[in-house]
Structures are given as structure tokens and as C-alpha cells.
Write a protein that holds these residues in place. Structure first.
Motif, PDB file in Angstrom:
ATOM      1  N   ALA A 255       0.835  -1.204   0.000  1.00  0.00           N
ATOM      2  CA  ALA A 255       0.000   0.000   0.000  1.00  0.00           C
ATOM      3  C   ALA A 255       0.871   1.255   0.000  1.00  0.00           C
ATOM      4  CB  ALA A 255      -0.914  -0.012   1.211  1.00  0.00           C
ATOM      5  N   VAL A 256       0.350   2.341  -0.557  1.00  0.00           N
ATOM      6  CA  VAL A 256       1.065   3.607  -0.671  1.00  0.00           C
ATOM      7  C   VAL A 256       0.557   4.570   0.400  1.00  0.00           C
ATOM      8  CG1 VAL A 256       1.557   5.581  -2.171  1.00  0.00           C
ATOM      9  CG2 VAL A 256       1.385   3.279  -3.145  1.00  0.00           C
ATOM     10  N   PRO A 257       1.412   5.040   1.290  1.00  0.00           N
ATOM     11  CA  PRO A 257       0.943   5.886   2.393  1.00  0.00           C
ATOM     12  C   PRO A 257       0.228   7.151   1.944  1.00  0.00           C
ATOM     13  CG  PRO A 257       3.185   5.140   2.801  1.00  0.00           C
ATOM     14  CD  PRO A 257       2.857   4.731   1.405  1.00  0.00           C
ATOM     15  N   GLN A 258       0.670   7.759   0.828  1.00  0.00           N
ATOM     16  CA  GLN A 258       0.067   9.019   0.408  1.00  0.00           C
ATOM     17  C   GLN A 258      -1.393   8.891  -0.005  1.00  0.00           C
ATOM     18  OE1 GLN A 258       3.151   8.191  -0.113  1.00  0.00           O
ATOM     19  NE2 GLN A 258       4.498   9.918  -0.503  1.00  0.00           N
ATOM     20  N   ALA A 259      -1.847   7.681  -0.258  1.00  0.00           N
ATOM     21  CA  ALA A 259      -3.259   7.485  -0.583  1.00  0.00           C
ATOM     22  C   ALA A 259      -4.125   7.415   0.670  1.00  0.00           C
ATOM     23  CB  ALA A 259      -3.438   6.202  -1.399  1.00  0.00           C
ATOM     24  N   MET A 260      -3.496   7.158   1.829  1.00  0.00           N
ATOM     25  CA  MET A 260      -4.252   6.881   3.055  1.00  0.00           C
ATOM     26  C   MET A 260      -4.402   8.139   3.919  1.00  0.00           C
ATOM     27  SD  MET A 260      -4.502   3.715   2.239  1.00  0.00           S
ATOM     28  CE  MET A 260      -3.595   2.671   1.088  1.00  0.00           C
ATOM     29  N   VAL A 261      -4.856   9.228   3.320  1.00  0.00           N
ATOM     30  CA  VAL A 261      -5.052  10.466   4.082  1.00  0.00           C
ATOM     31  C   VAL A 261      -6.092  10.205   5.174  1.00  0.00           C
ATOM     32  CG1 VAL A 261      -5.753  12.877   3.962  1.00  0.00           C
ATOM     33  CG2 VAL A 261      -4.473  11.856   2.072  1.00  0.00           C
ATOM     34  N   PRO A 262      -5.796  10.536   6.427  1.00  0.00           N
ATOM     35  CA  PRO A 262      -6.753  10.270   7.512  1.00  0.00           C
ATOM     36  C   PRO A 262      -8.083  10.980   7.302  1.00  0.00           C
ATOM     37  CG  PRO A 262      -4.583  10.736   8.404  1.00  0.00           C
ATOM     38  CD  PRO A 262      -4.513  11.050   6.944  1.00  0.00           C
ATOM     39  N   GLU A 263      -9.143  10.340   7.740  1.00  0.00           N
ATOM     40  CA  GLU A 263     -10.490  10.900   7.593  1.00  0.00           C
ATOM     41  C   GLU A 263     -10.618  12.284   8.247  1.00  0.00           C
ATOM     42  OE1 GLU A 263     -13.296  10.290   6.136  1.00  0.00           O
ATOM     43  OE2 GLU A 263     -13.151   8.241   5.375  1.00  0.00           O
ATOM     44  N   GLN A 264      -9.802  12.570   9.248  1.00  0.00           N
ATOM     45  CA  GLN A 264      -9.934  13.843   9.955  1.00  0.00           C
ATOM     46  C   GLN A 264      -9.699  15.030   9.029  1.00  0.00           C
ATOM     47  OE1 GLN A 264      -6.400  12.659  12.336  1.00  0.00           O
ATOM     48  NE2 GLN A 264      -5.861  14.833  12.269  1.00  0.00           N
ATOM     49  N   TYR A 265      -9.003  14.811   7.908  1.00  0.00           N
ATOM     50  CA  TYR A 265      -8.748  15.901   6.973  1.00  0.00           C
ATOM     51  C   TYR A 265      -9.812  15.998   5.896  1.00  0.00           C
ATOM     52  CZ  TYR A 265      -4.181  16.000   9.155  1.00  0.00           C
ATOM     53  OH  TYR A 265      -3.166  16.080  10.063  1.00  0.00           O
ATOM     54  N   TYR A 266     -10.653  14.954   5.763  1.00  0.00           N
ATOM     55  CA  TYR A 266     -11.666  14.968   4.722  1.00  0.00           C
ATOM     56  C   TYR A 266     -12.767  15.979   5.068  1.00  0.00           C
ATOM     57  CZ  TYR A 266     -15.307  13.670   1.504  1.00  0.00           C
ATOM     58  OH  TYR A 266     -16.270  13.724   0.533  1.00  0.00           O
ATOM     59  N   GLY A 267     -13.169  16.771   4.087  1.00  0.00           N
ATOM     60  CA  GLY A 267     -14.214  17.748   4.318  1.00  0.00           C
ATOM     61  C   GLY A 267     -13.771  18.916   5.170  1.00  0.00           C
ATOM     62  N   ASN A 268     -12.457  19.074   5.345  1.00  0.00           N
ATOM     63  CA  ASN A 268     -11.940  20.141   6.200  1.00  0.00           C
ATOM     64  C   ASN A 268     -10.729  20.784   5.523  1.00  0.00           C
ATOM     65  OD1 ASN A 268     -11.216  21.849   8.260  1.00  0.00           O
ATOM     66  ND2 ASN A 268     -11.073  20.271   9.834  1.00  0.00           N
ATOM     67  N   PRO A 269     -10.965  21.537   4.437  1.00  0.00           N
ATOM     68  CA  PRO A 269      -9.835  22.156   3.725  1.00  0.00           C
ATOM     69  C   PRO A 269      -8.957  23.032   4.609  1.00  0.00           C
ATOM     70  CG  PRO A 269     -11.837  22.293   2.408  1.00  0.00           C
ATOM     71  CD  PRO A 269     -12.248  21.805   3.766  1.00  0.00           C
ATOM     72  N   ALA A 270      -9.555  23.711   5.602  1.00  0.00           N
ATOM     73  CA  ALA A 270      -8.750  24.584   6.458  1.00  0.00           C
ATOM     74  C   ALA A 270      -7.712  23.785   7.229  1.00  0.00           C
ATOM     75  CB  ALA A 270      -9.656  25.352   7.418  1.00  0.00           C
ATOM     76  N   ALA A 271      -8.084  22.598   7.699  1.00  0.00           N
ATOM     77  CA  ALA A 271      -7.134  21.769   8.451  1.00  0.00           C
ATOM     78  C   ALA A 271      -6.000  21.272   7.568  1.00  0.00           C
ATOM     79  CB  ALA A 271      -7.864  20.586   9.088  1.00  0.00           C
ATOM     80  N   GLN A 272      -6.243  21.168   6.270  1.00  0.00           N
ATOM     81  CA  GLN A 272      -5.229  20.649   5.358  1.00  0.00           C
ATOM     82  C   GLN A 272      -4.140  21.679   5.041  1.00  0.00           C
ATOM     83  OE1 GLN A 272      -7.060  18.975   1.822  1.00  0.00           O
ATOM     84  NE2 GLN A 272      -8.897  18.467   2.995  1.00  0.00           N
ATOM     85  N   GLU A 273      -4.407  22.932   5.294  1.00  0.00           N
ATOM     86  CA  GLU A 273      -3.457  23.977   4.904  1.00  0.00           C
ATOM     87  C   GLU A 273      -2.080  23.783   5.520  1.00  0.00           C
ATOM     88  OE1 GLU A 273      -3.738  26.264   2.747  1.00  0.00           O
ATOM     89  OE2 GLU A 273      -5.895  26.322   2.324  1.00  0.00           O
ATOM     90  N   GLY A 274      -2.019  23.229   6.734  1.00  0.00           N
ATOM     91  CA  GLY A 274      -0.728  23.076   7.394  1.00  0.00           C
ATOM     92  C   GLY A 274      -0.165  21.680   7.320  1.00  0.00           C
ATOM     93  N   VAL A 275      -0.682  20.837   6.401  1.00  0.00           N
ATOM     94  CA  VAL A 275      -0.250  19.441   6.329  1.00  0.00           C
ATOM     95  C   VAL A 275       0.245  19.158   4.927  1.00  0.00           C
ATOM     96  CG1 VAL A 275      -0.947  17.036   6.628  1.00  0.00           C
ATOM     97  CG2 VAL A 275      -1.971  18.817   8.053  1.00  0.00           C
ATOM     98  N   ALA A 276       1.360  18.461   4.818  1.00  0.00           N
ATOM     99  CA  ALA A 276       1.903  18.121   3.504  1.00  0.00           C
ATOM    100  C   ALA A 276       2.733  16.857   3.616  1.00  0.00           C
ATOM    101  CB  ALA A 276       2.761  19.261   2.968  1.00  0.00           C
ATOM    102  N   TYR A 277       2.923  16.233   2.477  1.00  0.00           N
ATOM    103  CA  TYR A 277       3.901  15.161   2.364  1.00  0.00           C
ATOM    104  C   TYR A 277       5.225  15.758   1.908  1.00  0.00           C
ATOM    105  CZ  TYR A 277       0.084  11.758   2.388  1.00  0.00           C
ATOM    106  OH  TYR A 277      -0.982  11.007   2.724  1.00  0.00           O
ATOM    107  N   ILE A 278       6.307  15.180   2.348  1.00  0.00           N
ATOM    108  CA  ILE A 278       7.599  15.520   1.758  1.00  0.00           C
ATOM    109  C   ILE A 278       7.930  14.398   0.784  1.00  0.00           C
ATOM    110  CG2 ILE A 278      10.058  15.832   2.150  1.00  0.00           C
ATOM    111  CD1 ILE A 278       9.439  17.079   4.790  1.00  0.00           C
ATOM    112  N   PRO A 279       7.824  14.646  -0.533  1.00  0.00           N
ATOM    113  CA  PRO A 279       8.145  13.591  -1.489  1.00  0.00           C
ATOM    114  C   PRO A 279       9.605  13.183  -1.368  1.00  0.00           C
ATOM    115  CG  PRO A 279       6.969  15.393  -2.531  1.00  0.00           C
ATOM    116  CD  PRO A 279       7.395  15.873  -1.167  1.00  0.00           C
ATOM    117  N   ASP A 280       9.892  11.968  -1.723  1.00  0.00           N
ATOM    118  CA  ASP A 280      11.282  11.508  -1.743  1.00  0.00           C
ATOM    119  C   ASP A 280      11.537  10.763  -3.036  1.00  0.00           C
ATOM    120  OD1 ASP A 280      10.261   8.951  -1.463  1.00  0.00           O
ATOM    121  OD2 ASP A 280      10.639   8.854   0.681  1.00  0.00           O
TER     122      ASP A 280
END
Length: 327
Positions: A255-280
Motif C-alpha cells: 500500500a502507498v501511504p500518500q493514498a491513506m489520508v486520515p479521515e480527519q482531513y476529509y471535508g476540512n480544507p482549512a485543516a489541510q493547509e498546514g499538512v503536507a507530504y515531503i516527497p522523496d
């Protein structure tokens, strides 16, 4: 005389009872029974809706829970889009498909989006539905990559090896087949991510569920990137990574971790503003599992102020045996 001897007899019995209880207390407890397994998955870990499924003579094993983390599973959610009830709305950026309900809700399905899927836009109609469909590469596929698609020029029959999976919904525009499909897949790792080819793919369990709900003639609308960012939020609109082709017959990629965004961020664009992946360097893969190019970082080096949701995991290289999972 008998009355005098009753006391010793009672005492003796009491001592015998104590001894028996002591022996029972010292006895080793029975070994724990192993948890029942279904197709190698503990029963307690099987996600409802993704159980072992017998369908038209074929068996779909349970989807392992590692592929169903966070938003990467079917759910009924509050619908925040603008489409009318009875519409299928596809967000190829957040990797969701919505079956819009009449009560302000929608059934949300996670999807994979291939190169063909990323190129479509506008609206369509479902004018054909198929159970365990076969697959034939299009003329464009044969022209573009004859070395890949040439061996399958004659088509692949319906069944578990078919890239179209358990169900397919065929998209038409103006009465003509567009050759775009919404269909199942045997590549579990692709769901929530982008692929090098293919249309709109779902877990086979979800493809069957959607097939049973959606009638012929249903309108299908493709959401724009701007609408995806506005409705889903910046993190969700860039969910997942790009994967190399998957070839059936050699097991599943992890499984790919970047697909498994926690439900707490769904429907909450404001909460997503401070969250990111660091690609490698494992973010973009070639067909042999090696890196094509590192993805551009989304955060400045050494920035510790923005929380990191997850880094990528190295995917196991896949061999070239089997049928390419491209539909």
C-alpha cells in the motif's frame, strides 16, 4: 461413636477439596486459540464491505486492510459538490468517485486514475454496463506502445486476469463510445494513486457495489482541478503518487501511504493547509521499480513548522510477467 468420627471426615474432605483447588490453580491455562483467517487475513481485521466475495463463478478475496486506510475506502458522506442527485461525479485529482444521493449525501468511492482518465473532462452518459468484461487494447494503445500491447491485440477474456476487473461502466458522449471506462482493477495498490495508463478504476468490491446502484443512462461529470482544490482542499486534491504499470500474476505491491489520508482531513480544507507530504526519491517509479525522477519537494529543507503526514515507502519492483493492468 459415629458422631465423634464425623468431624475428622469433614476435615479430611475439606483438605481434599483444598488440594484439588490448589492443583487446578497450578495447572497451565489452555493455549490461546489462533484467530480464524480468511485468505490469509485475520477475521477481526476484515473491513466491512470488502469481505471475501463469490461473484458469477469467481472468488474475490478480502481486500487487506493496509489498502483501506483513511479515506481509501467506500463511505457515505455529506456531499459538498454541486451535481444533482442521481449523478456520478468523478474527481480525478482527489481520487474520488461520488454517487450523489437525494438527501444531501453521497456514496464516496476511492479510485485510481490512469493517463486516459486524467485526460478526460466534461460530462458523459453510461450507456453500457458489463459483468466481468473482457479487454482489448485500443488502436491508439497499439500505436503508442506496440511492444506492450501487441501481445494482447486479440483481447483478454473476462475474468480475474482482465484489466477491466469485475465490472465496467462504458462512457458515451452524443451516442458514441468514448472508450473511457469506469471499471474494477486487480491492482490494489493503484487505488488512491495515479497510473501510467488506464481510465477510472475502483477496487473490484466497489466496482460491483457501484454497478448495482447506477442505472444505464446515468450522467457522469468530471470535476476540474480548481473545483477539486476548492471542495476537497489542497492536500486531498493532490492525494497519492504516480505508479508504474502493474503486471498481474506476481502478487500485489504494498500500500502507498500518500493514498491513506486520515479521515480527519476529509471535508476540512482549512485543516489541510498546514499538512503536507515531503516527497522523496521513491515517489515516481519506472516499470522496473527504479526511480524515474525525484518529485519536487513541497516544503523548504529543514522546515519543522509544517506537520508531515507521511513519507513514501519503497515499493517492491514487479516483474514483467502477466497481463498489464491497463483498461
Amino acid at each position: 461413636m459415629s458422631r465423634l468420627s464425623s468431624g475428622p471426615r469433614v476435615a479430611f474432605r475439606a483438605l481434599g477439596l483444598c488440594a484439588a483447588l490448589s492443583l487446578a490453580a497450578c495447572a497451565a491455562p489452555p493455549p490461546p486459540q489462533p484467530e480464524p483467517m480468511i485468505d490469509g487475513i485475520p477475521v477481526s481485521q476484515i473491513v466491512p464491505g470488502y469481505e471475501r466475495l463469490e461473484d458469477n463463478g469467481y472468488v474475490l478475496p478480502p481486500v487487506p486492510p493496509s489498502y483501506l486506510g483513511g479515506v481509501n475506502r467506500r463511505a457515505t458522506v455529506a456531499y459538498r459538490g454541486e451535481q444533482a442527485p442521481g449523478t456520478v461525479e468523478v474527481d480525478p485529482y482527489a481520487k474520488f468517485l461520488y454517487w450523489v444521493q437525494p438527501d444531501g449525501m453521497a456514496v464516496r468511492y476511492p479510485i485510481a486514475v490512469g493517463r486516459e482518465g486524467r485526460g478526460i473532462g466534461g460530462s458523459f452518459r453510461i450507456q453500457r454496463k458489463a459483468v466481468w468484461p473482457g479487454w482489448t487494447p485500443t488502436a491508439n494503445m497499439l500505436r503508442r506502445e506496440p511492444e506492450v500491447y501487441g501481445p494482447y491485440r486479440g483481447g483478454v477474456p473476462g475474468g480475474p486476469a482482465s484489466p477491466l476487473g469485475a465490472r465496467a461502466l462504458y462512457l458515451y458522449r452524443g451516442g458514441a463510445d468514448t472508450y473511457y471506462r469506469i471499471h474494477g482493477t486487480n491492482d490494489l495498490s493503484s487505488i488512491g494513486n495515479s497510473g501510467s495508463a488506464g481510465c477510472i478504476r475502483l477496487f473490484n468490491h466497489d466496482a460491483i457495489d457501484l454497478f448495482n446502484r447506477v442505472p444505464d443512462g446515468t450522467r457522469v461529470v468530471i470535476r476540474s482541478y480548481e473545483d477539486s482544490v476548492r471542495i476537497e482542499g489542497p492536500l486531498m486534491a493532490t492525494r497519492g503518487i504516480q505508479l508504474p504499470p502493474f503486471y498481474s500474476g506476481e502478487g500485489q505491491r504494498p500500500a502507498v501511504p500518500q493514498a491513506m489520508v486520515p479521515e480527519q482531513y476529509y471535508g476540512n480544507p482549512a485543516a489541510q493547509e498546514g499538512v503536507a507530504y515531503i516527497p522523496d526519491a521513491t515517489d515516481i517509479y519506472g516499470a522496473d521499480g527504479t526511480m524515474i525522477a525525484p518529485a519536487a519537494p513541497t516544503l523548504p529543507a529543514g522546515d519543522a513548522t509544517t506537520p508531515i503526514l507521511s513519507n513514501a515507502e519503497v515499493l517492491a519492483p514487479q516483474g514483467a510477467a502477466g497481463v498489464p493492468n491497463r483498461g
